[in-house]
Design an enzyme around this catalytic site. Structure first.
Site, mmCIF file in Angstrom:
data_model
loop_
_atom_site.group_PDB
_atom_site.id
_atom_site.type_symbol
_atom_site.label_atom_id
_atom_site.label_comp_id
_atom_site.label_asym_id
_atom_site.label_seq_id
_atom_site.Cartn_x
_atom_site.Cartn_y
_atom_site.Cartn_z
ATOM 1 N N ASN A 81 -27.900 48.229 21.397
ATOM 2 C CA ASN A 81 -28.190 46.813 21.611
ATOM 3 C C ASN A 81 -27.237 46.148 22.605
ATOM 4 O O ASN A 81 -27.598 45.159 23.240
ATOM 5 C CB ASN A 81 -28.116 46.081 20.262
ATOM 6 C CG ASN A 81 -28.089 44.585 20.416
ATOM 7 O OD1 ASN A 81 -29.075 43.962 20.794
ATOM 8 N ND2 ASN A 81 -26.932 43.981 20.119
ATOM 9 N N SER A 132 -34.845 47.197 24.922
ATOM 10 C CA SER A 132 -35.268 46.932 26.296
ATOM 11 C C SER A 132 -35.545 45.438 26.395
ATOM 12 O O SER A 132 -34.757 44.624 25.919
ATOM 13 C CB SER A 132 -36.484 47.784 26.648
ATOM 14 O OG SER A 132 -36.926 47.513 27.959
ATOM 15 N N TYR A 146 -30.457 43.235 36.476
ATOM 16 C CA TYR A 146 -30.851 43.281 35.066
ATOM 17 C C TYR A 146 -32.147 44.062 34.878
ATOM 18 O O TYR A 146 -32.230 44.960 34.027
ATOM 19 C CB TYR A 146 -31.011 41.863 34.519
ATOM 20 C CG TYR A 146 -31.511 41.816 33.098
ATOM 21 C CD1 TYR A 146 -30.685 42.220 32.044
ATOM 22 C CD2 TYR A 146 -32.803 41.404 32.794
ATOM 23 C CE1 TYR A 146 -31.140 42.189 30.727
ATOM 24 C CE2 TYR A 146 -33.265 41.369 31.490
ATOM 25 C CZ TYR A 146 -32.432 41.763 30.459
ATOM 26 O OH TYR A 146 -32.890 41.746 29.157
ATOM 27 N N LYS A 150 -33.088 47.565 32.739
ATOM 28 C CA LYS A 150 -34.067 47.637 31.648
ATOM 29 C C LYS A 150 -35.238 48.560 32.000
ATOM 30 O O LYS A 150 -35.786 49.240 31.115
ATOM 31 C CB LYS A 150 -34.562 46.236 31.282
ATOM 32 C CG LYS A 150 -33.496 45.380 30.603
ATOM 33 C CD LYS A 150 -32.915 46.062 29.371
ATOM 34 C CE LYS A 150 -31.901 45.205 28.641
ATOM 35 N NZ LYS A 150 -31.316 45.897 27.468
#
Length: 271
Positions: A81, A132, A146, A150
């Protein structure tokens, strides 16, 4: 025998609520964070151990995993996480900032996963849950770093699920939309060089749209509920959408070709 989950990034938001959610349902939890001395809540919970794990420090990763196995006997699930979002014109980021974004969101996830694989492989059992995002399915302006991380998490997870399921280990991806946490505060790294004049009009529109994106954000506990489902449903399901906004956006992405998506986003940003 109680099951055990290791949670990274447990100091706030999704991580913290996941620790509390699993603990309330009878699980052992290894709650990891960069600065465990700042925790005033989780360590007070029964069957929760709070310890240091910084995904940028591989020694801390290995130490935390060893502690979890030594304390609880077995780790059944890991939740990757920990992460943050870097936003802004690519030109405005230093190379060091670029590396930090990928080291945190991608290399750190791989290091934590790699540290647990021998344990999972020897048990022929284990679940890896990777956080994700909607941002792993479609990309917005100024999120090249970013979204790059992901999108990488999506590909890593999909590939790993094939190779690990051969010996009983499953990989799951949870894809939240907007979450009512402090993501826009301490979990975002916004970089903007105002001398780069060409970017400023679009950047202003994107920041305004981002505020609107969080209006209907899901509570972190709602994401924790989806994580719990992924950990306990016994299915070989790979992806779990978390949040109604995520469901709508990912559903729309599946229906649109690249040109239609581009037109939709340009209209949304007033271009």
């Amino acid at each position: 025998m109680k099951k055990t989950i290791l949670v990274t990034g447990a100091s706030s938001g999704i991580g913290r609520d996941t620790v509390k959610y699993f603990q309330s349902r009878g699980w052992n939890v290894l709650a990891t964070m960069r600065q465990p001395a700042n925790d005033t809540e989780l360590a007070q919970l029964e069957n929760v151990v709070v310890t240091r794990l910084d995904v940028l420090d591989n020694t801390s990763v290995e130490t935390a995993v060893a502690l979890g196995i030594r304390t609880f006997g077995k780790i059944d699930v890991v939740l990757n996480n920990a992460g943050y979002g870097a936003y802004g014109p690519l030109e405005s980021f230093s190379r060091e900032s670029i590396i930090r974004q990928f080291d945190t969101n991608v290399i750190g996830l791989l290091d934590v996963t790699r540290a647990l694989l021998p344990h999972f492989r020897s048990n022929r059992d284990g679940i890896i849950i990777n956080i994700s995002s909607v941002g792993g399915k479609l990309a917005f302006p100024f999120g090249s770093l970013y979204h790059g991380t992901k999108f990488a998490v999506e590909g890593i997870s999909e590939s790993l699920d094939f190779e690990l399921r051969e010996f009983g280990v499953k990989v799951k991806i949870v894809e939240p939309g907007a979450v009512a946490t402090d993501f826009k505060g301490r979990s975002m790294d916004i970089s903007n060089d105002e001398t780069l004049l060409e970017y400023q009009p679009l950047l202003g529109k994107v920041i305004g749209a981002m505020d609107e994106f969080f209006v209907h954000a899901s509570a972190p506990v709602k994401i924790a509920e989806v994580i719990f489902e992924a950990a306990t449903d016994g299915k070989n399901q790979l992806r779990y959408i978390a949040g109604e906004d995520a469901r709508q956006m990912i559903g729309a992405r599946k229906q649109l070709d690249d040109e239609s998506l581009d037109a939709t986003l340009r209209m949304q940003f007033g271009l």
